[in-house]
Motif scaffolding. Structure first.
Motif, mmCIF file in Angstrom:
data_model
loop_
_atom_site.group_PDB
_atom_site.id
_atom_site.type_symbol
_atom_site.label_atom_id
_atom_site.label_comp_id
_atom_site.label_asym_id
_atom_site.label_seq_id
_atom_site.Cartn_x
_atom_site.Cartn_y
_atom_site.Cartn_z
ATOM 1 N N VAL A 37 0.852 -1.194 0.000
ATOM 2 C CA VAL A 37 0.000 0.000 0.000
ATOM 3 C C VAL A 37 0.880 1.233 0.000
ATOM 4 N N LEU A 38 0.600 2.151 -0.919
ATOM 5 C CA LEU A 38 1.265 3.462 -0.909
ATOM 6 C C LEU A 38 0.382 4.422 -0.133
ATOM 7 N N LYS A 39 0.891 4.928 0.959
ATOM 8 C CA LYS A 39 0.138 5.855 1.804
ATOM 9 C C LYS A 39 0.451 7.280 1.354
ATOM 10 N N LEU A 40 -0.558 7.970 0.823
ATOM 11 C CA LEU A 40 -0.396 9.288 0.202
ATOM 12 C C LEU A 40 -1.248 10.315 0.932
ATOM 13 N N TRP A 41 -0.612 11.438 1.290
ATOM 14 C CA TRP A 41 -1.338 12.552 1.899
ATOM 15 C C TRP A 41 -1.213 13.787 1.009
ATOM 16 N N HIS A 42 -2.335 14.480 0.819
ATOM 17 C CA HIS A 42 -2.263 15.828 0.241
ATOM 18 C C HIS A 42 -3.478 16.620 0.683
ATOM 19 N N TYR A 43 -3.451 17.933 0.445
ATOM 20 C CA TYR A 43 -4.561 18.767 0.911
ATOM 21 C C TYR A 43 -5.173 19.613 -0.204
ATOM 22 N N GLU A 44 -5.166 19.074 -1.421
ATOM 23 C CA GLU A 44 -5.794 19.776 -2.546
ATOM 24 C C GLU A 44 -7.227 19.293 -2.726
ATOM 25 N N GLY A 45 -8.133 20.226 -3.022
ATOM 26 C CA GLY A 45 -9.513 19.858 -3.292
ATOM 27 C C GLY A 45 -9.639 19.060 -4.574
ATOM 28 N N ALA A 46 -10.647 18.198 -4.633
ATOM 29 C CA ALA A 46 -10.835 17.341 -5.805
ATOM 30 C C ALA A 46 -11.051 18.144 -7.080
ATOM 31 N N VAL A 58 -2.791 8.822 -9.523
ATOM 32 C CA VAL A 58 -3.094 7.634 -8.723
ATOM 33 C C VAL A 58 -3.557 6.499 -9.636
ATOM 34 N N LYS A 59 -4.435 6.809 -10.593
ATOM 35 C CA LYS A 59 -4.920 5.790 -11.536
ATOM 36 C C LYS A 59 -3.762 5.179 -12.309
ATOM 37 N N GLN A 60 -2.888 6.031 -12.824
ATOM 38 C CA GLN A 60 -1.758 5.530 -13.598
ATOM 39 C C GLN A 60 -0.797 4.727 -12.728
ATOM 40 N N PHE A 61 -0.622 5.161 -11.502
ATOM 41 C CA PHE A 61 0.271 4.436 -10.592
ATOM 42 C C PHE A 61 -0.261 3.029 -10.337
ATOM 43 N N GLU A 62 -1.546 2.928 -10.013
ATOM 44 C CA GLU A 62 -2.111 1.609 -9.720
ATOM 45 C C GLU A 62 -2.104 0.714 -10.947
ATOM 46 N N ALA A 63 -2.310 1.308 -12.147
ATOM 47 C CA ALA A 63 -2.284 0.517 -13.374
ATOM 48 C C ALA A 63 -0.891 -0.023 -13.671
ATOM 49 N N SER A 64 0.126 0.738 -13.313
ATOM 50 C CA SER A 64 1.501 0.336 -13.600
ATOM 51 C C SER A 64 2.161 -0.421 -12.451
ATOM 52 N N HIS A 65 1.430 -0.605 -11.344
ATOM 53 C CA HIS A 65 1.951 -1.318 -10.180
ATOM 54 C C HIS A 65 0.918 -2.350 -9.724
ATOM 55 N N PRO A 66 0.769 -3.451 -10.474
ATOM 56 C CA PRO A 66 -0.206 -4.484 -10.095
ATOM 57 C C PRO A 66 0.039 -4.994 -8.673
ATOM 58 N N ASP A 338 7.391 10.467 -9.781
ATOM 59 C CA ASP A 338 7.810 10.458 -11.180
ATOM 60 C C ASP A 338 6.614 10.552 -12.121
ATOM 61 N N ILE A 339 5.520 9.882 -11.772
ATOM 62 C CA ILE A 339 4.315 9.942 -12.612
ATOM 63 C C ILE A 339 3.747 11.354 -12.643
ATOM 64 N N THR A 340 3.780 12.059 -11.511
ATOM 65 C CA THR A 340 3.238 13.426 -11.496
ATOM 66 C C THR A 340 4.054 14.377 -12.362
ATOM 67 N N MET A 341 5.265 13.979 -12.744
ATOM 68 C CA MET A 341 6.106 14.819 -13.601
ATOM 69 C C MET A 341 5.971 14.471 -15.077
ATOM 70 N N LYS A 342 5.163 13.461 -15.405
ATOM 71 C CA LYS A 342 4.995 13.043 -16.803
ATOM 72 C C LYS A 342 4.258 14.113 -17.600
ATOM 73 N N LYS A 343 4.553 14.158 -18.901
ATOM 74 C CA LYS A 343 3.971 15.184 -19.769
ATOM 75 C C LYS A 343 2.450 15.193 -19.743
ATOM 76 N N ASP A 344 1.802 14.007 -19.809
ATOM 77 C CA ASP A 344 0.339 14.005 -19.873
ATOM 78 C C ASP A 344 -0.276 14.502 -18.574
ATOM 79 N N ILE A 345 0.352 14.199 -17.432
ATOM 80 C CA ILE A 345 -0.141 14.709 -16.151
ATOM 81 C C ILE A 345 0.083 16.212 -16.069
#
Length: 434
Positions: A37-46, A58-66, A338-345
């Motif tokens: 489990v990756l435990k992630l905290w942030h305080y940005e509104g949806a 998060v979606k891309q991370f879970e897809a690339s980390h079965p 690293d995913i948050t730094m990707k071009k599409d994100i």
């Protein structure tokens, strides 16, 4: 923004760090068995630009980390601000967390040994190439916890700055044009007040009011003053022309009715909601509101402009991703960053009302987003980013909140407030040997 820990707490922290010193290698490697489990905290509104971009991350991370799931905990800004030091010094620490940048926050925790040195990952993954030197300022901290040099303790994946948001419908109704100078800005405030409208939406119980105070100080400031205040490259006279003008003008704006006397108790969220509801013509705050306003404002046209007349404005990289020293899954944390730094994100962030640091400019198609990014680029390319007023010293956020509340309530004179904010700043300088 965090108060200095007591000697007992620091001693306990050192014992805890010593006890876990031998687990560093294990923390960076996958667990041998069982689900992770990756435990992630942030305080940005949806609905914010960052919230949307990070949800996709998060979606891309879970897809690339079965076999790995993300446990996202959305914390309030004040929750993290007040308790991060205590939480990170325990086994409850998240694996990766959004955190405030600057000497008083990330710098303090890095000095206390609570954050992981990300320098090897920054080089390995090319984050050092994606971030411009000005954006790297808030990612690096020296052994004193002073930003701008030393090791990488955080990674920003967006930028931000303070601007003036305005209700175009109310401006048109009052016959007010977008001001090009500071005199025109104050004339606009007077026009609204004479028409019976308090012009400025202000949150005095949290950060927004102190940003107005800082913008006023920056109207009299140049880069050497900012570097002296923020980077300790010189002495700061709190009764000098910058802060003296800011405190006097802020108090005058309260007397004139430009700032409501009830705003001392108003929090940032309530301030934003009041602007969304069309109650105030002007709100001064950061680009983090942009996506929220784009989503929630339905009943009037709105826009933004840079604080008129300033060459320096509050702004910097955005908040940073940090990996606590006690994180159990550091390898997963690095992958998520690293995913948050990707071009599409980055492109998604830019088209959702954020300011990306590594987007494809041609991919930003939303007109309002283009305006937002262009204004930031004006500040960035002209060396006009002056960081934030609460950064210089631990606990300074609370000091400034109290100071502006005293100005709003009239319980202290501007000179008394300046003495109030000077004392802890100078005490911190003495503590770090400056």
């Amino acid at each position: 923004m965090f108060k200095i820990r007591t000697g007992v707490a620091v001693a306990a922290m050192l014992v805890a760090l010593a006890a876990c010193g031998g687990t560093e290698q294990a923390a960076d490697k996958p667990a041998a068995t069982g689900p992770r489990v990756l435990k992630l905290w942030h305080y940005e509104g949806a609905d914010s630009a960052m919230g949307k971009a990070w949800a996709e991350s998060v979606k891309q991370f879970e897809a690339s980390h079965p076999g790995v799931t993300v446990k996202l905990e959305e914390k309030a800004f004040e929750q993290i601000r007040q308790s991060a030091g205590m939480i990170l010094n325990s086994d409850e620490a998240p694996d990766v967390m959004e955190y405030n940048k600057g000497n008083a926050t990330a710098g303090l925790l890095s000095k206390q040994g609570l954050l992981t040195d990300l320098s090897p990952e920054a080089t390995k993954r090319g984050w050092d190439k994606l971030l411009s030197p000005s954006l790297q300022t808030t990612a690096k901290y020296d052994e004193r916890g002073v930003m701008g040099a030393g090791k990488w303790f955080g990674i920003p994946n967006y930028a931000e700055y303070v601007m003036v948001y305005y209700n175009k419908d109310l401006f048109k109704k009052a016959g007010v044009e977008v001001p090009a100078t500071f005199d025109e800005f104050t004339a606009a405030l007077e026009t609204f007040k004479k028409a019976g409208t308090t012009p400025l939406a202000v949150g005095g119980a949290e950060y927004p009011a102190q940003q107005i105070l800082y913008q006023l100080a920056l109207s009299k400031a140049q880069r050497p003053w900012v570097d002296a205040l923020q980077l300790y490259k010189g002495k700061v006279d709190f009764k000098g022309p910058e802060f003296k003008y800011a405190a006097d003008t802020f108090a005058d704006w309260v007397k004139k009715g430009y700032i409501g006397k009830d705003s001392a108790a108003i929090k940032a969220e309530d301030m934003g909601v009041s602007f969304i509801g069309g109650k105030y013509p002007i709100l001064v705050s950061g680009s983090w509101w942009y996506g929220r306003f784009a989503t929630d404002i339905k009943d009037f046209e709105w826009g933004s402009f840079l604080w008129p007349g300033n060459t320096m404005n509050a702004g910097s990289s955005g908040n940073i991703w940090v990996v606590p020293e006690n994180a159990k899954n550091k390898d997963l944390a690095y992958d998520f960053i690293d995913i948050t730094m990707k071009k599409d994100i980055q492109n998604l962030l830019g088209n959702s009302g954020g300011i990306p640091v590594a987007a494809d400019p041609a991919a930003i198609t939303d007109p309002k987003s283009k305006e937002l990014i262009e204004n930031f680029n004006k500040l960035s390319t002209s060396d006009g980013l002056a960081f934030y007023p609460d950064w210089p010293a631990p606990g300074y956020y609370d000091v400034l909140v109290s100071g502006v509340q005293n100005l709003i309530n009239g319980t202290k004179t501007p000179d008394q407030v300046l003495d109030e904010i000077a004392a802890p700043y100078n005490e911190n300088l003495a503590d770090i040997g400056n």
